[in-house]
Design a protein around this motif. Structure first.
Motif, PDB file in Angstrom:
ATOM      1  N   THR A   1      17.410 -27.379   1.038  1.00 25.62           N
ATOM      2  CA  THR A   1      15.959 -25.525   0.369  1.00 25.62           C
ATOM      3  C   THR A   1      14.916 -26.645  -0.458  1.00 25.62           C
ATOM      4  O   THR A   1      14.259 -25.680   0.154  1.00 25.62           O
ATOM      5  CB  THR A   1      17.394 -25.235  -0.125  1.00 25.62           C
ATOM      6  N   PRO A   2      15.819 -26.860  -1.349  1.00 25.85           N
ATOM      7  CA  PRO A   2      14.285 -27.016  -2.723  1.00 25.85           C
ATOM      8  C   PRO A   2      13.198 -28.397  -1.375  1.00 25.85           C
ATOM      9  O   PRO A   2      12.068 -28.107  -1.585  1.00 25.85           O
ATOM     10  CB  PRO A   2      15.117 -27.983  -3.292  1.00 25.85           C
ATOM     11  N   ILE A   3      13.913 -29.096  -0.586  1.00 26.91           N
ATOM     12  CA  ILE A   3      13.202 -30.004  -0.056  1.00 26.91           C
ATOM     13  C   ILE A   3      11.566 -29.224   1.032  1.00 26.91           C
ATOM     14  O   ILE A   3      10.513 -29.600   1.158  1.00 26.91           O
ATOM     15  CB  ILE A   3      13.650 -30.916   0.724  1.00 26.91           C
ATOM     16  N   THR A   4      12.444 -28.143   2.079  1.00 25.97           N
ATOM     17  CA  THR A   4      11.415 -27.677   2.448  1.00 25.97           C
ATOM     18  C   THR A   4      11.051 -26.325   1.476  1.00 25.97           C
ATOM     19  O   THR A   4       9.814 -25.733   2.005  1.00 25.97           O
ATOM     20  CB  THR A   4      12.336 -26.333   3.086  1.00 25.97           C
ATOM     21  N   ILE A   5      11.417 -25.963   0.904  1.00 22.61           N
ATOM     22  CA  ILE A   5      10.410 -25.689  -0.320  1.00 22.61           C
ATOM     23  C   ILE A   5       8.754 -25.980  -0.061  1.00 22.61           C
ATOM     24  O   ILE A   5       7.702 -25.669  -0.580  1.00 22.61           O
ATOM     25  CB  ILE A   5      11.144 -24.581  -1.951  1.00 22.61           C
ATOM     26  N   ILE A   6       9.333 -27.368  -1.163  1.00 20.21           N
ATOM     27  CA  ILE A   6       8.050 -28.357  -2.045  1.00 20.21           C
ATOM     28  C   ILE A   6       7.645 -28.023  -0.392  1.00 20.21           C
ATOM     29  O   ILE A   6       6.211 -28.134  -0.988  1.00 20.21           O
ATOM     30  CB  ILE A   6       9.413 -29.389  -2.046  1.00 20.21           C
ATOM     31  N   ARG A   7       7.779 -28.608   0.669  1.00 22.04           N
ATOM     32  CA  ARG A   7       7.425 -29.032   1.451  1.00 22.04           C
ATOM     33  C   ARG A   7       5.870 -27.973   2.142  1.00 22.04           C
ATOM     34  O   ARG A   7       4.815 -28.014   2.917  1.00 22.04           O
ATOM     35  CB  ARG A   7       7.640 -29.306   2.594  1.00 22.04           C
ATOM     36  N   GLY A   8       6.645 -26.910   2.163  1.00 22.96           N
ATOM     37  CA  GLY A   8       5.881 -25.615   2.662  1.00 22.96           C
ATOM     38  C   GLY A   8       4.881 -25.723   2.101  1.00 22.96           C
ATOM     39  O   GLY A   8       3.379 -24.658   2.516  1.00 22.96           O
ATOM     40  N   HIS A   9       4.932 -25.382   0.501  1.00 21.85           N
ATOM     41  CA  HIS A   9       4.007 -24.882  -0.340  1.00 21.85           C
ATOM     42  C   HIS A   9       3.279 -26.198  -0.453  1.00 21.85           C
ATOM     43  O   HIS A   9       1.590 -26.116  -0.605  1.00 21.85           O
ATOM     44  CB  HIS A   9       4.454 -25.314  -1.931  1.00 21.85           C
ATOM     45  N   LEU A  10       3.054 -27.513   0.220  1.00 18.70           N
ATOM     46  CA  LEU A  10       2.257 -28.415  -0.130  1.00 18.70           C
ATOM     47  C   LEU A  10       1.775 -28.112   1.213  1.00 18.70           C
ATOM     48  O   LEU A  10       0.705 -29.217   1.165  1.00 18.70           O
ATOM     49  CB  LEU A  10       2.708 -29.922  -0.782  1.00 18.70           C
ATOM     50  N   GLU A  11       1.925 -28.334   1.625  1.00 17.42           N
ATOM     51  CA  GLU A  11       1.486 -27.802   3.663  1.00 17.42           C
ATOM     52  C   GLU A  11       0.235 -26.940   3.618  1.00 17.42           C
ATOM     53  O   GLU A  11      -0.489 -27.028   3.890  1.00 17.42           O
ATOM     54  CB  GLU A  11       2.521 -28.097   3.932  1.00 17.42           C
ATOM     55  N   VAL A  12       0.675 -25.735   2.365  1.00 15.44           N
ATOM     56  CA  VAL A  12      -0.456 -24.024   2.564  1.00 15.44           C
ATOM     57  C   VAL A  12      -0.738 -24.782   1.553  1.00 15.44           C
ATOM     58  O   VAL A  12      -2.176 -23.833   0.989  1.00 15.44           O
ATOM     59  CB  VAL A  12       0.269 -23.527   2.734  1.00 15.44           C
ATOM     60  N   MET A  13      -0.943 -25.299   0.554  1.00 17.38           N
ATOM     61  CA  MET A  13      -2.238 -25.604  -1.001  1.00 17.38           C
ATOM     62  C   MET A  13      -3.570 -26.000  -0.565  1.00 17.38           C
ATOM     63  O   MET A  13      -3.527 -26.874   0.377  1.00 17.38           O
ATOM     64  CB  MET A  13      -1.195 -26.795  -1.389  1.00 17.38           C
ATOM     65  N   GLY A  14      -3.987 -24.976  -1.132  1.00 17.34           N
ATOM     66  CA  GLY A  14      -5.491 -25.264  -0.685  1.00 17.34           C
ATOM     67  C   GLY A  14      -5.731 -25.671  -2.061  1.00 17.34           C
ATOM     68  O   GLY A  14      -5.390 -26.936  -2.901  1.00 17.34           O
ATOM     69  N   ASP A  15      -7.540 -25.754  -2.111  1.00 17.95           N
ATOM     70  CA  ASP A  15      -8.522 -26.427  -3.354  1.00 17.95           C
ATOM     71  C   ASP A  15      -8.686 -25.772  -4.438  1.00 17.95           C
ATOM     72  O   ASP A  15      -8.949 -26.206  -5.091  1.00 17.95           O
ATOM     73  CB  ASP A  15      -9.960 -26.815  -2.965  1.00 17.95           C
ATOM     74  N   ASP A  16      -8.639 -24.369  -4.471  1.00 16.19           N
ATOM     75  CA  ASP A  16      -8.392 -23.583  -5.729  1.00 16.19           C
ATOM     76  C   ASP A  16      -7.789 -24.877  -6.868  1.00 16.19           C
ATOM     77  O   ASP A  16      -6.376 -24.842  -7.052  1.00 16.19           O
ATOM     78  CB  ASP A  16      -7.979 -22.416  -5.511  1.00 16.19           C
ATOM     79  N   PRO A  17      -8.065 -25.282  -8.241  1.00 23.15           N
ATOM     80  CA  PRO A  17      -7.132 -25.216  -9.084  1.00 23.15           C
ATOM     81  C   PRO A  17      -6.319 -24.762  -9.666  1.00 23.15           C
ATOM     82  O   PRO A  17      -5.186 -25.093  -9.861  1.00 23.15           O
ATOM     83  CB  PRO A  17      -8.164 -25.549  -9.998  1.00 23.15           C
ATOM     84  N   ALA A  18      -6.499 -22.835 -10.026  1.00 26.17           N
ATOM     85  CA  ALA A  18      -5.561 -22.197 -10.463  1.00 26.17           C
ATOM     86  C   ALA A  18      -4.471 -22.293  -8.849  1.00 26.17           C
ATOM     87  O   ALA A  18      -2.896 -22.757  -9.155  1.00 26.17           O
ATOM     88  CB  ALA A  18      -5.776 -20.890 -10.541  1.00 26.17           C
ATOM     89  N   GLU A  19      -4.756 -22.564  -7.768  1.00 21.95           N
ATOM     90  CA  GLU A  19      -3.653 -22.506  -6.723  1.00 21.95           C
ATOM     91  C   GLU A  19      -2.942 -23.727  -6.719  1.00 21.95           C
ATOM     92  O   GLU A  19      -1.590 -23.775  -6.951  1.00 21.95           O
ATOM     93  CB  GLU A  19      -3.828 -22.144  -5.519  1.00 21.95           C
ATOM     94  N   ARG A  20      -3.148 -24.713  -7.640  1.00 22.83           N
ATOM     95  CA  ARG A  20      -2.857 -25.931  -6.721  1.00 22.83           C
ATOM     96  C   ARG A  20      -1.898 -26.195  -8.593  1.00 22.83           C
ATOM     97  O   ARG A  20      -0.885 -27.179  -8.472  1.00 22.83           O
ATOM     98  CB  ARG A  20      -3.607 -27.595  -7.775  1.00 22.83           C
ATOM     99  N   ALA A  21      -2.239 -25.476  -9.808  1.00 21.14           N
ATOM    100  CA  ALA A  21      -1.392 -25.861 -10.685  1.00 21.14           C
ATOM    101  C   ALA A  21      -0.049 -24.998 -10.604  1.00 21.14           C
ATOM    102  O   ALA A  21       0.871 -25.382 -10.169  1.00 21.14           O
ATOM    103  CB  ALA A  21      -2.093 -25.251 -11.781  1.00 21.14           C
ATOM    104  N   GLU A  22      -0.260 -23.881  -9.713  1.00 15.16           N
ATOM    105  CA  GLU A  22       1.248 -23.353  -9.355  1.00 15.16           C
ATOM    106  C   GLU A  22       1.974 -23.398  -8.750  1.00 15.16           C
ATOM    107  O   GLU A  22       3.114 -23.476  -8.494  1.00 15.16           O
ATOM    108  CB  GLU A  22       0.834 -21.386  -8.731  1.00 15.16           C
ATOM    109  N   VAL A  23       1.040 -24.312  -7.755  1.00 14.49           N
ATOM    110  CA  VAL A  23       1.803 -25.339  -6.467  1.00 14.49           C
ATOM    111  C   VAL A  23       2.893 -26.491  -6.974  1.00 14.49           C
ATOM    112  O   VAL A  23       3.885 -26.506  -6.927  1.00 14.49           O
ATOM    113  CB  VAL A  23       1.312 -25.593  -4.944  1.00 14.49           C
ATOM    114  N   VAL A  24       2.161 -26.820  -8.045  1.00 12.74           N
ATOM    115  CA  VAL A  24       2.856 -27.789  -9.134  1.00 12.74           C
ATOM    116  C   VAL A  24       3.572 -27.323  -9.182  1.00 12.74           C
ATOM    117  O   VAL A  24       4.205 -27.970  -9.958  1.00 12.74           O
ATOM    118  CB  VAL A  24       1.996 -28.615  -9.711  1.00 12.74           C
ATOM    119  N   ARG A  25       3.762 -26.240 -10.635  1.00 11.57           N
ATOM    120  CA  ARG A  25       4.525 -25.676 -11.353  1.00 11.57           C
ATOM    121  C   ARG A  25       5.677 -25.167 -10.524  1.00 11.57           C
ATOM    122  O   ARG A  25       7.057 -25.816 -10.646  1.00 11.57           O
ATOM    123  CB  ARG A  25       4.201 -24.089 -11.429  1.00 11.57           C
ATOM    124  N   LEU A  26       6.190 -24.662  -9.074  1.00  9.62           N
ATOM    125  CA  LEU A  26       6.895 -24.432  -8.415  1.00  9.62           C
ATOM    126  C   LEU A  26       7.459 -25.357  -7.334  1.00  9.62           C
ATOM    127  O   LEU A  26       8.811 -25.892  -7.833  1.00  9.62           O
ATOM    128  CB  LEU A  26       6.719 -23.437  -6.952  1.00  9.62           C
TER     129      LEU A  26
END
Length: 479
Positions: free
Chosen positions: A272-297
């Motif tokens: 489950t956490p691997i799937t979550i991490i992969r999903g967020h990394l696949e949809v991560m955009g170029d927006d810095p705020a979005e990147r920071a949120e993905v890194v936090r998650l």
């Protein structure tokens, strides 16, 4: 180590046992046959010697007191020999001779047993008898060996002036009887040896049957089937071997079960956490705020994965003999330390409601880990400022530690699964990771104790561990 020693013997154990038994039996029977043979032939020799000495003694007695019709001592050796031989009763293979030197040849009066009457006693034989030094000896004849004892007789009336009384035994027949006895014993020994070999083969087979069972059980073992056990009968060394083999299988089964459980749990929980991490990394955009949120998650999920791995390793290690480091501890001091550490977990109304008085042999760090895990669960089930009670007690040979909360409690239908791995939420587990109560149970069982809980729906729950006071005293030197 030589190559031969490394390979070992190719001879089956059953054959080796039988071989050693037969070898010992052969040595024993050969010794018996040899001793009997020596004894039998010695008895024959003694019997012959005594008979010869008795015959000679009787002749000497007769010669000393024998008289003629005038009352004078008998001077004629022929008369002396004739009168004496008439009074004698001879035994089997016995011969009595009165030999007189006539000046030209040796003449003899004879009394011979019927069994050796066919043996010719001629001049060469008589000459050999009378010329043998020492008056005794053994000479070869057509009827076998003749052992004799000779006594000189004063014979002034004989032309040659010499006469002799001779007692003799043909030893062939008597020694043949002894040889027959030895041969009979030899055949009996051979038959006994054959029977002993057969019996040793059967007995060795029965003795080694459990060993073959152990070998077959070992050959049949696979990682997928470790349930086979060997029946144990009796209390001898073979039964002890079977018990030790079964104990080894129990340890192997637990080890393989722990490994499979670890792999299953890791695959189940980390997916489950691997799937979550992969999903967020696949949809991560170029927006810095979005990147920071993905890194936090992703960081949160990685931290959760690390905690899960640590918990799984702890559960796997709980099966190992070095999981605990027991020592004698003061239950009041340990309870006080646990209460102080629990108060730092969260803002709750912590109460130390009971303290057991006495000492116990346990691993204080593992017990502290288990009770703090229960305290963490209680925090998750209560709001800030809620009452949580911590306590301990000693009753008989059991020491207990518990944590009681004022939360919603545990539904009755989930009671049987409350300490299972990865049971959470509506399934009955009270912490989010799904391993907390399983760890508590593993620590309790490592102490040969148990984990327990009491709960009333809507009225909170009490979780605890009950451990024998001296449960692991044999695993470490207690100070």
């Amino acid at each position: 180590m030589t190559e031969r020693a490394a390979r070992g013997s190719r001879i089956p154990a059953r054959v080796r046992i039988m071989g050693w038994f037969v070898l010992l039996m052969t040595a024993g029977l050969a010794t018996v046959v040899l001793l009997v043979s020596v004894s039998e032939f010695a008895a024959v020799d003694n019997r012959i010697n005594r008979a010869l000495e008795q015959d000679v003694s009787e002749f000497r007695t007769f010669a000393a007191i024998g008289t003629d019709q005038g009352g004078r001592a008998i001077g004629d050796p022929w008369v002396l020999f004739d009168r004496h031989l008439r009074t004698q009763y001879i035994h089997e293979a016995e011969v009595l001779l009165g030999v007189v030197d006539t000046g030209t040849q040796l003449d003899a009066l004879k009394q011979v047993d019927q069994s050796v009457k066919h043996v010719r006693i001629d001049q060469p034989l008589l000459r050999q008898v009378v010329d043998t030094p020492g008056g005794t000896g053994t000479i070869a004849t057509a009827g076998g060996d003749l052992r004799f004892l000779r006594v000189d007789v004063v014979a002034p009336g004989s032309p040659g002036g010499r006469a002799w009384f001779v007692a003799g035994y043909f030893t062939g027949r008597l020694r043949g009887d002894a040889a027959g006895t030895v041969r009979t014993l030899l055949w009996v020994s051979l038959v006994a040896l054959v029977l002993a070999a057969g019996v040793s083969w059967l007995v060795a087979g029965r003795i080694l049957a459990p060993v073959r069972t152990v070998r077959q059980a070992a050959a049949d073992l696979t990682e997928d089937d470790l349930t086979h056990r060997i029946p144990v009968h009796g209390r001898d060394d073979i039964a002890a071997l079977a018990e030790q083999f079964n104990a080894m299988l129990d340890r192997l089964e637990r080890a393989f079960s722990t490994r499979r459980q670890f792999l299953d749990d890791a695959g189940h929980e980390l997916r489950t956490p691997i799937t979550i991490i992969r999903g967020h990394l696949e949809v991560m955009g170029d927006d810095p705020a979005e990147r920071a949120e993905v890194v936090r998650l992703c960081t949160d999920e990685l931290d959760r994965m690390a905690r899960i791995v640590d918990d799984l390793l702890l559960l796997a290690k709980a099966e190992q003999p070095d999981f605990l480091r027991p020592e004698r501890v003061s239950v009041p001091e340990l309870t006080s330390d646990i209460d102080a550490k629990a108060r730092a977990i969260a803002d709750r109304r912590w109460t130390l409601e009971s303290v057991g008085e006495g000492d116990a042999v346990l691993d204080p760090q593992r017990v502290t880990q288990a009770v703090l895990q229960l305290a963490q669960n209680a925090v998750q089930q209560t709001a800030a400022g809620a009452l949580i009670r911590v306590g301990s007690s000693i009753e008989g040979d059991t020491v207990s530690f518990w944590v009681a909360d004022s939360g919603p409690g545990v539904p009755g239908e989930h009671a049987e699964r409350i300490f299972e791995r990865f049971v959470r939420g509506d399934g009955g587990e009270r912490n989010g990771a799904g391993l907390g109560l399983a760890i508590v149970k593993a620590i309790a069982e490592a102490h040969h104790g148990r984990a327990w809980f009491r709960s009333d729906q809507g009225a909170g729950a009490t979780f605890g561990v009950a451990l024998p006071v001296g449960a692991v005293a044999d695993q470490s030197e207690v100070t």
